[in-house]
Enzyme design. Structure first.
Site, PDB file in Angstrom:
ATOM      1  N   ASP A  95       0.852  -1.196   0.000  1.00 55.99           N
ATOM      2  CA  ASP A  95       0.000   0.000   0.000  1.00 55.99           C
ATOM      3  C   ASP A  95       0.888   1.245   0.000  1.00 55.99           C
ATOM      4  O   ASP A  95       1.892   1.317   0.720  1.00 55.99           O
ATOM      5  CB  ASP A  95      -0.917  -0.013   1.226  1.00 55.99           C
ATOM      6  CG  ASP A  95      -2.077   0.966   1.080  1.00 55.99           C
ATOM      7  OD1 ASP A  95      -3.229   0.497   0.964  1.00 55.99           O
ATOM      8  OD2 ASP A  95      -1.829   2.197   1.077  1.00 55.99           O
ATOM      9  N   ILE A  96       0.496   2.220  -0.790  1.00 55.30           N
ATOM     10  CA  ILE A  96       1.294   3.439  -0.934  1.00 55.30           C
ATOM     11  C   ILE A  96       1.229   4.306   0.330  1.00 55.30           C
ATOM     12  O   ILE A  96       2.112   5.115   0.578  1.00 55.30           O
ATOM     13  CB  ILE A  96       0.808   4.224  -2.190  1.00 55.30           C
ATOM     14  CG1 ILE A  96       1.897   5.108  -2.752  1.00 55.30           C
ATOM     15  CG2 ILE A  96      -0.456   5.019  -1.918  1.00 55.30           C
ATOM     16  CD1 ILE A  96       1.618   5.619  -4.147  1.00 55.30           C
TER      17      ILE A  96
ATOM     18  N   ASN B   2     -12.830  -3.457   2.238  1.00 50.13           N
ATOM     19  CA  ASN B   2     -13.868  -2.434   2.257  1.00 50.13           C
ATOM     20  C   ASN B   2     -14.724  -2.616   1.010  1.00 50.13           C
ATOM     21  O   ASN B   2     -14.199  -2.723  -0.098  1.00 50.13           O
ATOM     22  CB  ASN B   2     -13.233  -1.036   2.264  1.00 50.13           C
ATOM     23  CG  ASN B   2     -12.519  -0.745   3.568  1.00 50.13           C
ATOM     24  OD1 ASN B   2     -13.019  -1.070   4.641  1.00 50.13           O
ATOM     25  ND2 ASN B   2     -11.342  -0.151   3.488  1.00 50.13           N
TER      26      ASN B   2
ATOM     27  N   GLU C 184     -12.250   3.169  -1.386  1.00 48.33           N
ATOM     28  CA  GLU C 184     -11.692   4.285  -2.145  1.00 48.33           C
ATOM     29  C   GLU C 184     -11.454   3.899  -3.606  1.00 48.33           C
ATOM     30  O   GLU C 184     -11.676   4.696  -4.513  1.00 48.33           O
ATOM     31  CB  GLU C 184     -10.359   4.637  -1.468  1.00 48.33           C
ATOM     32  CG  GLU C 184      -9.665   5.879  -1.880  1.00 48.33           C
ATOM     33  CD  GLU C 184      -8.310   5.988  -1.164  1.00 48.33           C
ATOM     34  OE1 GLU C 184      -7.287   6.023  -1.863  1.00 48.33           O
ATOM     35  OE2 GLU C 184      -8.297   5.999   0.087  1.00 48.33           O
TER      36      GLU C 184
ATOM     37  N   HIS D  43     -10.232  -5.479  -3.573  1.00 46.91           N
ATOM     38  CA  HIS D  43      -8.916  -5.688  -2.962  1.00 46.91           C
ATOM     39  C   HIS D  43      -9.072  -6.077  -1.505  1.00 46.91           C
ATOM     40  O   HIS D  43     -10.026  -5.701  -0.835  1.00 46.91           O
ATOM     41  CB  HIS D  43      -8.039  -4.434  -3.084  1.00 46.91           C
ATOM     42  CG  HIS D  43      -8.691  -3.175  -2.589  1.00 46.91           C
ATOM     43  ND1 HIS D  43      -9.616  -2.481  -3.332  1.00 46.91           N
ATOM     44  CD2 HIS D  43      -8.558  -2.481  -1.440  1.00 46.91           C
ATOM     45  CE1 HIS D  43     -10.019  -1.417  -2.669  1.00 46.91           C
ATOM     46  NE2 HIS D  43      -9.394  -1.400  -1.498  1.00 46.91           N
TER      47      HIS D  43
ATOM     48  N   HIS E 173      -6.956  -5.973   2.100  1.00 49.15           N
ATOM     49  CA  HIS E 173      -5.808  -5.430   2.820  1.00 49.15           C
ATOM     50  C   HIS E 173      -5.253  -6.514   3.742  1.00 49.15           C
ATOM     51  O   HIS E 173      -6.015  -7.158   4.473  1.00 49.15           O
ATOM     52  CB  HIS E 173      -6.223  -4.256   3.716  1.00 49.15           C
ATOM     53  CG  HIS E 173      -6.782  -3.064   2.998  1.00 49.15           C
ATOM     54  ND1 HIS E 173      -6.060  -1.904   2.820  1.00 49.15           N
ATOM     55  CD2 HIS E 173      -7.992  -2.833   2.428  1.00 49.15           C
ATOM     56  CE1 HIS E 173      -6.808  -1.009   2.181  1.00 49.15           C
ATOM     57  NE2 HIS E 173      -7.984  -1.544   1.938  1.00 49.15           N
TER      58      HIS E 173
HETATM   59  P1  AMP Z   1      -9.829   1.201   0.191  1.00 53.83           P
HETATM   60  O1  AMP Z   1     -10.218   2.359   1.041  1.00 53.83           O
HETATM   61  O2  AMP Z   1     -10.132  -0.114   0.868  1.00 53.83           O
HETATM   62  O3  AMP Z   1     -10.406   1.298  -1.205  1.00 53.83           O
HETATM   63  O4  AMP Z   1      -8.259   1.233   0.081  1.00 53.83           O
HETATM   64  C1  AMP Z   1      -7.562   1.655  -1.042  1.00 53.83           C
HETATM   65  C2  AMP Z   1      -6.106   1.617  -0.676  1.00 53.83           C
HETATM   66  O5  AMP Z   1      -5.360   1.767  -1.857  1.00 53.83           O
HETATM   67  C3  AMP Z   1      -5.650   2.712   0.297  1.00 53.83           C
HETATM   68  O6  AMP Z   1      -5.097   2.102   1.459  1.00 53.83           O
HETATM   69  C4  AMP Z   1      -4.601   3.479  -0.515  1.00 53.83           C
HETATM   70  O7  AMP Z   1      -3.513   3.919   0.272  1.00 53.83           O
HETATM   71  C5  AMP Z   1      -4.176   2.451  -1.536  1.00 53.83           C
HETATM   72  N1  AMP Z   1      -3.637   2.977  -2.774  1.00 53.83           N
HETATM   73  C6  AMP Z   1      -4.160   3.953  -3.547  1.00 53.83           C
HETATM   74  N2  AMP Z   1      -3.389   4.154  -4.633  1.00 53.83           N
HETATM   75  C7  AMP Z   1      -2.353   3.275  -4.534  1.00 53.83           C
HETATM   76  C8  AMP Z   1      -1.222   2.994  -5.345  1.00 53.83           C
HETATM   77  N3  AMP Z   1      -0.981   3.648  -6.492  1.00 53.83           N
HETATM   78  N4  AMP Z   1      -0.364   2.025  -4.943  1.00 53.83           N
HETATM   79  C9  AMP Z   1      -0.588   1.362  -3.796  1.00 53.83           C
HETATM   80  N5  AMP Z   1      -1.646   1.576  -2.983  1.00 53.83           N
HETATM   81  C10 AMP Z   1      -2.512   2.533  -3.359  1.00 53.83           C
END
Ligand code: AMP
Length: 125
Positions: free
Chosen positions: A35-36, A97, A105, A110, A112
């Site tokens: 995760d970024i 989520n 988001e 996905h 986590h």
């Molecule tokens: P969610 O709220 O469950 O949709 O989580 C989306 C996750 O994606 C968040 O924890 C972000 O930090 C992560 N994320 C967004 N863009 C990237 C990216 N380019 N590379 C890695 N993780 C990302």
């Protein structure tokens, strides 16, 4: 039930190789990367390569081969990352989520993997 997959989402772009990622596993049907914006010492995202919006979409519409590949990749990663309780690790949280109320988001399914410290209760109310 209808799921509208928007292939401009960031994980679709990662899958197309348009933006970089810190890959930790790459199989025929599954990709995992760090995760970024990590929220724990270990924070890995596991995604199917197919176009699924949410976990329930994936569970309902993916082939058994995709589901097995995804699930076994999660298990293998938990072991390789040293967090699987069954392999002597201190544990992890596997979290997906789904949709608006969960603050999903990125509209590409996905999971986590969060670990590396005591994570506390699941939700604070
Ligand atoms: P969610 O709220 O469950 O949709 O989580 C989306 C996750 O994606 C968040 O924890 C972000 O930090 C992560 N994320 C967004 N863009 C990237 C990216 N380019 N590379 C890695 N993780 C990302």
């Amino acid at each position: 039930m209808a799921y509208d997959y928007d292939d401009s989402n960031i994980f679709a772009r990662i899958l197309r190789g348009e933006i970089p990622n810190d890959t930790v596993a790459d199989t025929e049907h599954t990709l995992a990367f760090r995760d970024i914006r990590p929220q724990a010492p270990v924070h890995v995202l596991v995604i199917p390569k197919g176009a699924y919006v949410t976990y329930d979409h994936f569970a309902a519409a993916a082939s058994e081969v995709e589901i097995v590949d995804f699930t076994r990749t999660v298990a293998r990663l938990c072991t390789e990352l040293g967090v699987a309780p069954g392999a002597g690790g201190a544990g992890c949280r596997l979290l997906a989520n789904c949709g608006e109320d969960a603050h999903q988001e990125v509209p590409h399914m996905h999971l986590h993997i969060l670990a590396g410290k005591p994570l506390g209760p699941m939700l604070s109310v």
